[in-house]
Design a protein around this motif. Structure first.
Motif, PDB file in Angstrom:
ATOM      1  N   MET A   1      -1.383   5.112   2.378  1.00  0.00           N
ATOM      2  CA  MET A   1      -0.889   3.999   1.526  1.00  0.00           C
ATOM      3  C   MET A   1      -2.058   3.203   1.276  1.00  0.00           C
ATOM      4  SD  MET A   1       2.521   1.867   2.066  1.00  0.00           S
ATOM      5  CE  MET A   1       2.290   0.234   2.465  1.00  0.00           C
ATOM      6  N   LEU A   2      -2.199   2.863   0.251  1.00  0.00           N
ATOM      7  CA  LEU A   2      -3.292   1.969  -0.251  1.00  0.00           C
ATOM      8  C   LEU A   2      -2.775   0.636  -0.852  1.00  0.00           C
ATOM      9  CD1 LEU A   2      -6.558   1.367  -0.582  1.00  0.00           C
ATOM     10  CD2 LEU A   2      -6.262   2.514  -2.809  1.00  0.00           C
ATOM     11  N   ASN A   3      -3.479  -0.537  -0.103  1.00  0.00           N
ATOM     12  CA  ASN A   3      -3.160  -1.940  -0.763  1.00  0.00           C
ATOM     13  C   ASN A   3      -4.303  -2.438  -1.155  1.00  0.00           C
ATOM     14  OD1 ASN A   3      -0.210  -1.577   0.270  1.00  0.00           O
ATOM     15  ND2 ASN A   3      -0.723  -2.448   2.106  1.00  0.00           N
TER      16      ASN A   3
ATOM     17  N   ASN B   1       0.763  -0.159  -1.902  1.00  0.00           N
ATOM     18  CA  ASN B   1       1.217   1.251  -2.293  1.00  0.00           C
ATOM     19  C   ASN B   1       0.480   1.486  -3.545  1.00  0.00           C
ATOM     20  OD1 ASN B   1       1.754   3.653  -1.935  1.00  0.00           O
ATOM     21  ND2 ASN B   1       3.872   3.507  -2.071  1.00  0.00           N
ATOM     22  N   LEU B   2      -0.926   1.234  -4.026  1.00  0.00           N
ATOM     23  CA  LEU B   2      -1.456   1.355  -4.982  1.00  0.00           C
ATOM     24  C   LEU B   2      -1.591   2.892  -5.532  1.00  0.00           C
ATOM     25  CD1 LEU B   2      -3.292   0.027  -7.267  1.00  0.00           C
ATOM     26  CD2 LEU B   2      -5.108   0.475  -6.056  1.00  0.00           C
ATOM     27  N   THR B   3      -1.491   3.635  -4.422  1.00  0.00           N
ATOM     28  CA  THR B   3      -1.284   5.321  -5.039  1.00  0.00           C
ATOM     29  C   THR B   3      -0.177   5.865  -5.209  1.00  0.00           C
ATOM     30  OG1 THR B   3      -1.637   5.645  -2.622  1.00  0.00           O
ATOM     31  CG2 THR B   3      -3.522   5.570  -3.859  1.00  0.00           C
TER      32      THR B   3
ATOM     33  N   ASN C   1       4.149   8.302   6.201  1.00  0.00           N
ATOM     34  CA  ASN C   1       4.804   8.754   7.521  1.00  0.00           C
ATOM     35  C   ASN C   1       4.337   8.027   8.516  1.00  0.00           C
ATOM     36  OD1 ASN C   1       6.034  10.991   5.909  1.00  0.00           O
ATOM     37  ND2 ASN C   1       4.301  12.154   6.194  1.00  0.00           N
ATOM     38  N   ASN C   2       5.134   7.793   9.685  1.00  0.00           N
ATOM     39  CA  ASN C   2       4.809   7.160  10.929  1.00  0.00           C
ATOM     40  C   ASN C   2       4.643   8.502  11.892  1.00  0.00           C
ATOM     41  OD1 ASN C   2       4.438   4.776   9.863  1.00  0.00           O
ATOM     42  ND2 ASN C   2       6.595   4.192  10.486  1.00  0.00           N
TER      43      ASN C   2
ATOM     44  N   LEU D   1      -0.350  14.045  17.100  1.00  0.00           N
ATOM     45  CA  LEU D   1       0.473  13.446  15.893  1.00  0.00           C
ATOM     46  C   LEU D   1       1.480  14.740  15.393  1.00  0.00           C
ATOM     47  CD1 LEU D   1      -2.450  11.515  14.225  1.00  0.00           C
ATOM     48  CD2 LEU D   1      -0.766  10.917  15.661  1.00  0.00           C
ATOM     49  N   GLN D   2       2.142  15.359  15.984  1.00  0.00           N
ATOM     50  CA  GLN D   2       3.091  16.291  15.811  1.00  0.00           C
ATOM     51  C   GLN D   2       4.436  15.856  15.461  1.00  0.00           C
ATOM     52  OE1 GLN D   2       1.805  15.801  18.893  1.00  0.00           O
ATOM     53  NE2 GLN D   2       3.044  16.827  20.568  1.00  0.00           N
ATOM     54  N   TYR D   3       4.880  14.825  15.772  1.00  0.00           N
ATOM     55  CA  TYR D   3       6.318  14.317  15.449  1.00  0.00           C
ATOM     56  C   TYR D   3       6.061  13.060  14.508  1.00  0.00           C
ATOM     57  CZ  TYR D   3       6.701  16.325  20.060  1.00  0.00           C
ATOM     58  OH  TYR D   3       6.572  17.250  21.216  1.00  0.00           O
ATOM     59  N   THR D   4       7.037  13.354  13.539  1.00  0.00           N
ATOM     60  CA  THR D   4       7.181  12.252  12.527  1.00  0.00           C
ATOM     61  C   THR D   4       8.436  11.246  12.783  1.00  0.00           C
ATOM     62  OG1 THR D   4       6.660  13.579  10.828  1.00  0.00           O
ATOM     63  CG2 THR D   4       7.797  11.801   9.913  1.00  0.00           C
ATOM     64  N   ASP D   5       8.153  10.181  12.955  1.00  0.00           N
ATOM     65  CA  ASP D   5       9.298   9.069  13.229  1.00  0.00           C
ATOM     66  C   ASP D   5       9.951   8.638  12.113  1.00  0.00           C
ATOM     67  OD1 ASP D   5       8.883   9.049  16.093  1.00  0.00           O
ATOM     68  OD2 ASP D   5       7.546   7.090  16.003  1.00  0.00           O
ATOM     69  N   ASN D   6       9.433   8.589  10.954  1.00  0.00           N
ATOM     70  CA  ASN D   6       9.857   8.028   9.889  1.00  0.00           C
ATOM     71  C   ASN D   6       8.953   8.432   8.535  1.00  0.00           C
ATOM     72  OD1 ASN D   6      11.097   6.061   8.368  1.00  0.00           O
ATOM     73  ND2 ASN D   6      10.098   4.100   9.133  1.00  0.00           N
ATOM     74  N   THR D   7       9.757   8.536   7.528  1.00  0.00           N
ATOM     75  CA  THR D   7       9.021   8.810   6.357  1.00  0.00           C
ATOM     76  C   THR D   7       9.863   7.895   5.291  1.00  0.00           C
ATOM     77  OG1 THR D   7       8.744  11.138   6.879  1.00  0.00           O
ATOM     78  CG2 THR D   7       8.766  10.647   4.492  1.00  0.00           C
ATOM     79  N   ASN D   8       8.880   7.200   4.662  1.00  0.00           N
ATOM     80  CA  ASN D   8       9.369   6.155   3.690  1.00  0.00           C
ATOM     81  C   ASN D   8       8.673   6.470   2.120  1.00  0.00           C
ATOM     82  OD1 ASN D   8      10.979   4.437   5.285  1.00  0.00           O
ATOM     83  ND2 ASN D   8       9.150   3.746   6.221  1.00  0.00           N
ATOM     84  N   TYR D   9       9.306   6.052   1.312  1.00  0.00           N
ATOM     85  CA  TYR D   9       8.851   5.859  -0.059  1.00  0.00           C
ATOM     86  C   TYR D   9       9.081   4.474  -0.784  1.00  0.00           C
ATOM     87  CZ  TYR D   9       7.769   6.386  -4.977  1.00  0.00           C
ATOM     88  OH  TYR D   9       7.367   6.189  -6.333  1.00  0.00           O
TER      89      TYR D   9
END
Length: 58
Positions: free
Chosen positions: A1-3, A22-24, A29-30, A36-44
């Motif tokens: 994410m780019l601000n 969220n310029l892009t 994903n967190n 870094l094999q587990y995804t806690d959270n995915t957001n759009y």
């Protein structure tokens, strides 16, 4: 994410701030874990564009 944000002073005590979050326009994903094999959270969240008027009273 780019601000991105920038400010400019229009008067001694007044500034404008322009901001894009969220310029892009991507998902983010967190991730956790030692590799870094587990995804806690995915957001759009989508892109957000903001304008701020900043007044300095000091």
């Amino acid at each position: 994410m780019l601000n991105m944000a920038f400010w400019h002073r229009v008067y001694k005590t007044v500034s404008f701030k322009y901001e894009v979050q969220n310029l892009t326009n991507t998902h983010f994903n967190n991730v956790t874990g030692s590799k870094l094999q587990y995804t806690d959270n995915t957001n759009y969240l989508g892109r957000g564009v903001y304008f701020h008027l900043i007044m300095d009273y000091n």
